[in-house]
Design an enzyme around this catalytic site. Structure first.
Site, mmCIF file in Angstrom:
data_model
loop_
_atom_site.group_PDB
_atom_site.id
_atom_site.type_symbol
_atom_site.label_atom_id
_atom_site.label_comp_id
_atom_site.label_asym_id
_atom_site.label_seq_id
_atom_site.Cartn_x
_atom_site.Cartn_y
_atom_site.Cartn_z
ATOM 1 N N CYS A 87 0.808 -1.225 0.000
ATOM 2 C CA CYS A 87 0.000 0.000 0.000
ATOM 3 C C CYS A 87 0.837 1.270 0.000
ATOM 4 O O CYS A 87 0.300 2.362 -0.219
ATOM 5 C CB CYS A 87 -0.926 0.006 1.203
ATOM 6 S SG CYS A 87 -2.020 -1.429 1.280
ATOM 7 N N HIS A 341 -8.810 3.229 -2.785
ATOM 8 C CA HIS A 341 -7.437 2.802 -2.486
ATOM 9 C C HIS A 341 -6.878 1.906 -3.589
ATOM 10 O O HIS A 341 -6.701 0.709 -3.391
ATOM 11 C CB HIS A 341 -7.422 2.083 -1.140
ATOM 12 C CG HIS A 341 -6.064 1.694 -0.656
ATOM 13 N ND1 HIS A 341 -4.909 2.364 -1.009
ATOM 14 C CD2 HIS A 341 -5.664 0.673 0.167
ATOM 15 C CE1 HIS A 341 -3.869 1.787 -0.428
ATOM 16 N NE2 HIS A 341 -4.301 0.763 0.285
#
Length: 396
Positions: A87, A341
């Site tokens: 991430c 995301h």
């Protein structure tokens, strides 16, 4: 020799469940980035850094950095790389570009983060299985650990140790999704109340659907330049003033130092604050984009980024101190909970948001009043790695 480095432009695709392909998203973000920086073209780019997490599994394509160069018409003559740090891949790409320019290896770099995560139905199991790969698949994956149950355990432990409430978690999600409602690029564009968060589908107690970030297609780009070059093309920049990173374990959850605190975030933040000359982040930071992959994440980050004492994160959101007019405006673009995301693009989008906040080009409903300093933060994997970067509207 260390040189000042500034972000002078950037662009964004619409984020969400897109019909666009991985290549389409690259071209959309690239065009938007160069359109935003009219004095810079593909011929000016010397270094290219691409943040992308699992294109081999999501897009069935490897060796993607040269492909990005080809699609955008860039002949790279100094440095090219794809970064992968789950991430935090986008911030990793940004960090490497900053370091390369600061070290004098090049003057102009394009940073592009891209992810195509929503696959056709027949490939959906592949996408879901891929998400478990960022943890230790042999030890954690076989026991059912992926992101929602892991962060649910973080929430349970934090609630147990510090009396953090379900309502405080929901306040984070409601705040960020409401910000996203005013963001033209966001995946989720409806205001959400605290009650609606609590009443949404329960995924992994205490986390419900609205406590969790989405599965997102999207891309974002940035142009970075040395101070000398930046002054030639623009009067506005977001100057990078500090950066920090820390990892205190590998991927396996059982080796993490805590289930309610992230000392890696504290170490990374202290490194960035020291470089930027920030003594009191609560007083000196105006806007922050932090990694709210789940609502509990933002609460823990208030604490471990050094803004409040341990255990006071819930009260920080409850008292409105992370609102647009609070002590630090946190996630005005909507964060991961509202904006979405797409893993490799998130850190790039966060930095672009801070830059746009500095120059006052975001929608008025989410504009922070006269921001001068900013921070971006990403965690990755089982929160074993934390990355922090500080930015300033004024040249260092």
């Amino acid at each position: 020799m260390t040189r000042n480095v500034g972000i002078v432009g950037g662009g964004h695709t619409k984020w969400g469940t897109r019909e666009a392909s991985y290549k389409d998203l690259i071209q959309e973000a690239g065009k938007a980035t160069f359109d935003d920086t009219p004095n810079v073209g593909p011929e000016d780019v010397e270094g290219l850094f691409v943040g992308s997490v699992q294109p081999e599994r999501f897009a069935f394509q490897t060796h993607v950095a040269p492909m990005v160069a080809e699609l955008l018409g860039i002949d790279v003559d100094s440095m090219i790389a794809r970064t992968e740090l789950a991430c935090a891949s986008g911030q990793a790409a940004l960090r490497y570009a900053w370091l390369a320019i600061a070290a004098g290896q090049l003057d102009t770099a394009l940073v592009l983060g891209v992810e195509k995560m929503n696959l056709p139905r027949e490939y959906a199991p592949e996408a879901q299985a891929s998400m478990a790969n960022v943890m230790d698949r042999e030890f954690d994956g076989v026991n059912g650990f992926n992101a929602p149950p892991y962060f649910a355990m973080i929430a349970q432990r934090h609630m147990h140790e510090y009396d953090t409430t379900r309502e405080q978690l929901a306040q984070v999600a409601a705040k960020n999704k409401t910000h996203a409602a005013s963001n033209a690029f966001a995946q989720f564009q409806s205001e959400v109340s605290v009650d609606e968060v609590i009443d949404s589908f329960e995924l992994s107690p205490p986390l419900c659907l609205y406590d969790c970030s989405g599965v997102t297609d999207g891309a974002a780009g940035l142009i970075l330049m040395s101070e000398e070059k930046a002054r030639e093309v623009s009067d506005e920049a977001a100057w990078i003033t500090g950066s920090g990173q820390a990892c205190f374990s590998g991927n396996s959850i059982n080796n993490l130092p805590s289930m309610s605190a992230w000392p890696q975030a504290t170490t990374a933040a202290e490194q960035a604050y020291d470089q930027a000359g920030i003594d009191d982040p609560l007083e000196e930071l105006d806007v922050a984009e932090v990694h709210d992959c789940f609502s509990i994440s933002e609460i823990v980050e208030y604490e471990d980024l050094g803004w409040v004492e341990k255990g006071e994160g819930g009260k920080f959101i409850e008292d409105g101190r992370s609102e647009l007019d609070g002590d630090i405006a946190v996630n005005p673009r909507g964060g991961l909970l509202g904006c979405g995301h797409p893993l490799g693009a998130t850190g790039v989008s966060q930095a672009l948001e801070v830059f746009n906040q500095f120059r006052g080009t975001v929608e008025s409903d989410r504009q922070v009043p006269a921001p001068e300093t900013g921070l971006i933060h990403n965690l990755s994997g089982s929160a074993s790695v934390h990355s922090v970067m500080t930015l300033s509207r004024e040249r260092p």
